[in-house]
Design a protein around this motif. Structure first.
Motif, PDB file in Angstrom:
ATOM      1  N   GLY A  43     -14.074   5.013  -7.339  1.00 43.50           N
ATOM      2  CA  GLY A  43     -14.428   5.928  -8.183  1.00 43.50           C
ATOM      3  C   GLY A  43     -13.381   6.318  -9.103  1.00 43.50           C
ATOM      4  O   GLY A  43     -13.585   7.277  -9.972  1.00 43.50           O
ATOM      5  N   LYS A  44     -12.064   6.004  -8.499  1.00 42.75           N
ATOM      6  CA  LYS A  44     -10.787   6.649  -9.299  1.00 42.75           C
ATOM      7  C   LYS A  44      -9.444   5.589  -9.021  1.00 42.75           C
ATOM      8  O   LYS A  44      -9.334   5.239  -8.072  1.00 42.75           O
ATOM      9  N   VAL A  45      -8.743   5.405 -10.059  1.00 42.62           N
ATOM     10  CA  VAL A  45      -7.671   4.681 -10.046  1.00 42.62           C
ATOM     11  C   VAL A  45      -6.401   5.606  -9.484  1.00 42.62           C
ATOM     12  O   VAL A  45      -6.430   6.768 -10.138  1.00 42.62           O
ATOM     13  N   HIS A  46      -5.590   5.458  -8.592  1.00 41.19           N
ATOM     14  CA  HIS A  46      -4.805   6.204  -7.753  1.00 41.19           C
ATOM     15  C   HIS A  46      -3.354   5.822  -8.041  1.00 41.19           C
ATOM     16  O   HIS A  46      -2.788   4.687  -8.570  1.00 41.19           O
ATOM     17  N   PHE A  47      -2.593   6.911  -8.464  1.00 37.66           N
ATOM     18  CA  PHE A  47      -1.487   6.944  -9.009  1.00 37.66           C
ATOM     19  C   PHE A  47      -0.362   7.952  -8.372  1.00 37.66           C
ATOM     20  O   PHE A  47      -0.930   8.965  -7.721  1.00 37.66           O
ATOM     21  N   ARG A  48       0.752   7.773  -8.483  1.00 34.14           N
ATOM     22  CA  ARG A  48       1.706   8.599  -7.809  1.00 34.14           C
ATOM     23  C   ARG A  48       2.974   8.968  -8.973  1.00 34.14           C
ATOM     24  O   ARG A  48       3.375   8.121  -9.684  1.00 34.14           O
ATOM     25  N   PRO A  49       3.346  10.249  -9.238  1.00 37.37           N
ATOM     26  CA  PRO A  49       4.396  10.601 -10.025  1.00 37.37           C
ATOM     27  C   PRO A  49       5.593   9.936  -9.673  1.00 37.37           C
ATOM     28  O   PRO A  49       6.218   9.676  -8.546  1.00 37.37           O
ATOM     29  N   ALA A  50       6.426   9.505 -10.569  1.00 44.01           N
ATOM     30  CA  ALA A  50       7.721   8.966 -10.547  1.00 44.01           C
ATOM     31  C   ALA A  50       8.826  10.139 -10.167  1.00 44.01           C
ATOM     32  O   ALA A  50       9.722  10.008  -9.455  1.00 44.01           O
ATOM     33  N   PHE A  51       8.539  11.337 -10.833  1.00 41.23           N
ATOM     34  CA  PHE A  51       9.335  12.515 -10.636  1.00 41.23           C
ATOM     35  C   PHE A  51       8.698  13.588 -10.232  1.00 41.23           C
ATOM     36  O   PHE A  51       7.552  13.866 -10.276  1.00 41.23           O
ATOM     37  N   VAL A 106       0.664  -1.327  -0.034  1.00 36.35           N
ATOM     38  CA  VAL A 106       0.231  -0.034   0.176  1.00 36.35           C
ATOM     39  C   VAL A 106       0.941   1.297  -0.255  1.00 36.35           C
ATOM     40  O   VAL A 106       2.139   1.187   0.253  1.00 36.35           O
ATOM     41  N   THR A 107       0.338   2.265  -0.253  1.00 39.52           N
ATOM     42  CA  THR A 107       1.137   3.552  -0.511  1.00 39.52           C
ATOM     43  C   THR A 107       0.140   4.809   0.459  1.00 39.52           C
ATOM     44  O   THR A 107      -1.009   4.709   0.351  1.00 39.52           O
ATOM     45  N   ASP A 108       1.067   5.589   1.017  1.00 42.99           N
ATOM     46  CA  ASP A 108       0.654   6.646   1.652  1.00 42.99           C
ATOM     47  C   ASP A 108      -0.311   7.514   0.861  1.00 42.99           C
ATOM     48  O   ASP A 108       0.194   7.952  -0.163  1.00 42.99           O
ATOM     49  N   PRO A 109      -1.450   7.639   1.439  1.00 46.35           N
ATOM     50  CA  PRO A 109      -2.436   8.432   0.153  1.00 46.35           C
ATOM     51  C   PRO A 109      -2.030   9.705  -0.057  1.00 46.35           C
ATOM     52  O   PRO A 109      -2.065  10.262  -1.091  1.00 46.35           O
ATOM     53  N   ALA A 110      -0.946  10.383   0.799  1.00 45.32           N
ATOM     54  CA  ALA A 110      -0.299  11.719   0.449  1.00 45.32           C
ATOM     55  C   ALA A 110       0.462  11.602  -0.666  1.00 45.32           C
ATOM     56  O   ALA A 110       0.822  12.891  -1.226  1.00 45.32           O
ATOM     57  N   LEU A 111       1.052  10.780  -0.948  1.00 47.07           N
ATOM     58  CA  LEU A 111       1.859  10.433  -2.289  1.00 47.07           C
ATOM     59  C   LEU A 111       1.060  10.134  -3.346  1.00 47.07           C
ATOM     60  O   LEU A 111       1.495  10.198  -4.608  1.00 47.07           O
ATOM     61  N   LEU A 112      -0.101   9.601  -3.316  1.00 48.45           N
ATOM     62  CA  LEU A 112      -0.906   9.382  -4.454  1.00 48.45           C
ATOM     63  C   LEU A 112      -1.730  10.620  -4.917  1.00 48.45           C
ATOM     64  O   LEU A 112      -2.878  10.839  -4.992  1.00 48.45           O
ATOM     65  N   THR A 113      -0.913  11.639  -5.326  1.00 41.09           N
ATOM     66  CA  THR A 113      -1.459  12.874  -5.947  1.00 41.09           C
ATOM     67  C   THR A 113      -1.781  12.804  -7.368  1.00 41.09           C
ATOM     68  O   THR A 113      -2.705  13.949  -7.681  1.00 41.09           O
ATOM     69  N   GLU A 114      -2.163  11.864  -8.076  1.00 39.43           N
ATOM     70  CA  GLU A 114      -2.820  11.805  -9.373  1.00 39.43           C
ATOM     71  C   GLU A 114      -3.819  10.742  -9.262  1.00 39.43           C
ATOM     72  O   GLU A 114      -3.428   9.520  -8.414  1.00 39.43           O
ATOM     73  N   ALA A 115      -4.766  10.985  -9.967  1.00 41.30           N
ATOM     74  CA  ALA A 115      -5.900   9.994 -10.067  1.00 41.30           C
ATOM     75  C   ALA A 115      -6.578  10.034 -11.427  1.00 41.30           C
ATOM     76  O   ALA A 115      -6.712  11.149 -12.216  1.00 41.30           O
ATOM     77  N   ILE A 116      -6.927   8.887 -11.905  1.00 44.88           N
ATOM     78  CA  ILE A 116      -7.767   9.074 -12.734  1.00 44.88           C
ATOM     79  C   ILE A 116      -9.119   8.433 -12.638  1.00 44.88           C
ATOM     80  O   ILE A 116      -9.465   7.040 -12.220  1.00 44.88           O
ATOM     81  N   ALA A 117     -10.202   9.209 -12.735  1.00 47.36           N
ATOM     82  CA  ALA A 117     -11.825   9.073 -12.562  1.00 47.36           C
ATOM     83  C   ALA A 117     -12.261   8.065 -13.279  1.00 47.36           C
ATOM     84  O   ALA A 117     -11.956   8.340 -14.879  1.00 47.36           O
ATOM     85  N   TYR A 118     -13.372   7.184 -13.077  1.00 49.45           N
ATOM     86  CA  TYR A 118     -13.991   6.439 -14.338  1.00 49.45           C
ATOM     87  C   TYR A 118     -15.245   6.482 -13.805  1.00 49.45           C
ATOM     88  O   TYR A 118     -15.828   6.804 -12.955  1.00 49.45           O
TER      89      TYR A 118
END
Length: 262
Positions: free
Chosen positions: A254-262, A204-216
């Motif tokens: 409702g959205k898939v969570h991502f974090r930026p690599a850079f 799992v990832t700290d939600p604070a790092l998952l600053t990008e999301a793609i809603a569906y």
């Protein structure tokens, strides 16, 4: 992906989504620019795309040109099938991948056939599967604006998943700034891991790092459900039916969570 069991279907039935699935623009493209976007999804095996499936469907629906690359054929993983690991299994899984890509509305499917379980072997040697993946990825990154892949955890630590993440990052970080696409790692927010034993060790990832999301939308989730149905060799019928509702009710919502690599 991890081979989850049929109990996923039963678990999914007991979980109501935390909120309704609203029709929202993906976080990376909040206007019509998504229509011109070229997106590359880089994963290790046929069925890995399921971990971000509704995001892929959402991008495709909005007009993005989405290419899904499977680095290996999955020829070592019979899953729930009676097929012997090897060339025949690889052919069947390639067909399953093509079915899934079509269900998600992606533009194209690319199979590198580098050998399931080989990406970490002698990775620094000339001609290794890892070196081949780096070389071949470069040819697919021209004019791509977004790359989606596994995070460094590889989901549940699979060596091929980790290597795909590392090697995609290696290629993208070497590109000139003006040509470098955004690279996003898919992740499970802490507290959102599906409550089934098969996923107890998933990272799992700290939600604070998952600053990008793609809603569906519900339609995108339905496309993901159709994609899951393609992977007959890997999941039993109950799991194929229950996987996407379970993911939607827990880690996605409702959205898939991502974090930026850079």
């Amino acid at each position: 992906m991890n081979r989850t069991a049929g109990m996923i279907a039963l678990t999914a039935l007991t979980l109501a989504p935390a909120h309704g699935q609203e029709t929202l623009a993906p976080a990376h493209g909040q206007d019509s620019r998504a229509e011109a976007q070229r997106v590359l999804v880089v994963v290790a095996h046929p069925d890995d795309e399921l971990f971000m499936a509704p995001a892929i469907a959402a991008l495709a629906r909005q007009g993005a040109q989405v290419t899904i690359i499977h680095a290996t054929s999955g020829d070592a993983g019979p899953g729930v099938s009676s097929l012997t690991p090897g060339e025949e299994l690889g052919r069947v899984r390639a067909m399953e991948a093509f079915c899934s890509v079509n269900a998600l509305g992606a533009t194209s499917s690319v199979q590198f056939d580098l050998g399931d379980g080989t990406l970490g072997l002698d990775a620094h040697h000339p001609g290794s599967p890892a070196r081949q993946l780096v070389s071949r990825l470069g040819g697919h990154l021209a004019q791509v604006s977004l790359v989606l892949t596994w995070g460094p955890d590889g989901g549940y630590g699979h060596a091929d998943h980790r290597m795909v993440s590392a090697l995609a990052t290696q290629v993208v970080q070497a590109m000139p700034d003006a040509e470098r696409p955004r690279l996003l790692y898919v992740g499970i927010p802490a507290g959102g891991r599906p409550p089934v034993p098969e996923m107890a060790e998933w990272a799992v990832t700290d939600p604070a790092l998952l600053t990008e999301a793609i809603a569906y939308t519900p339609a995108d989730l339905a496309a993901a459900q159709a994609a899951a149905q393609c992977h007959v060799t890997q999941f039993d019928e109950a799991t194929r039916a229950g996987m996407m509702p379970l993911f939607g009710a827990t880690m996605w919502q409702g959205k898939v969570h991502f974090r930026p690599a850079f």
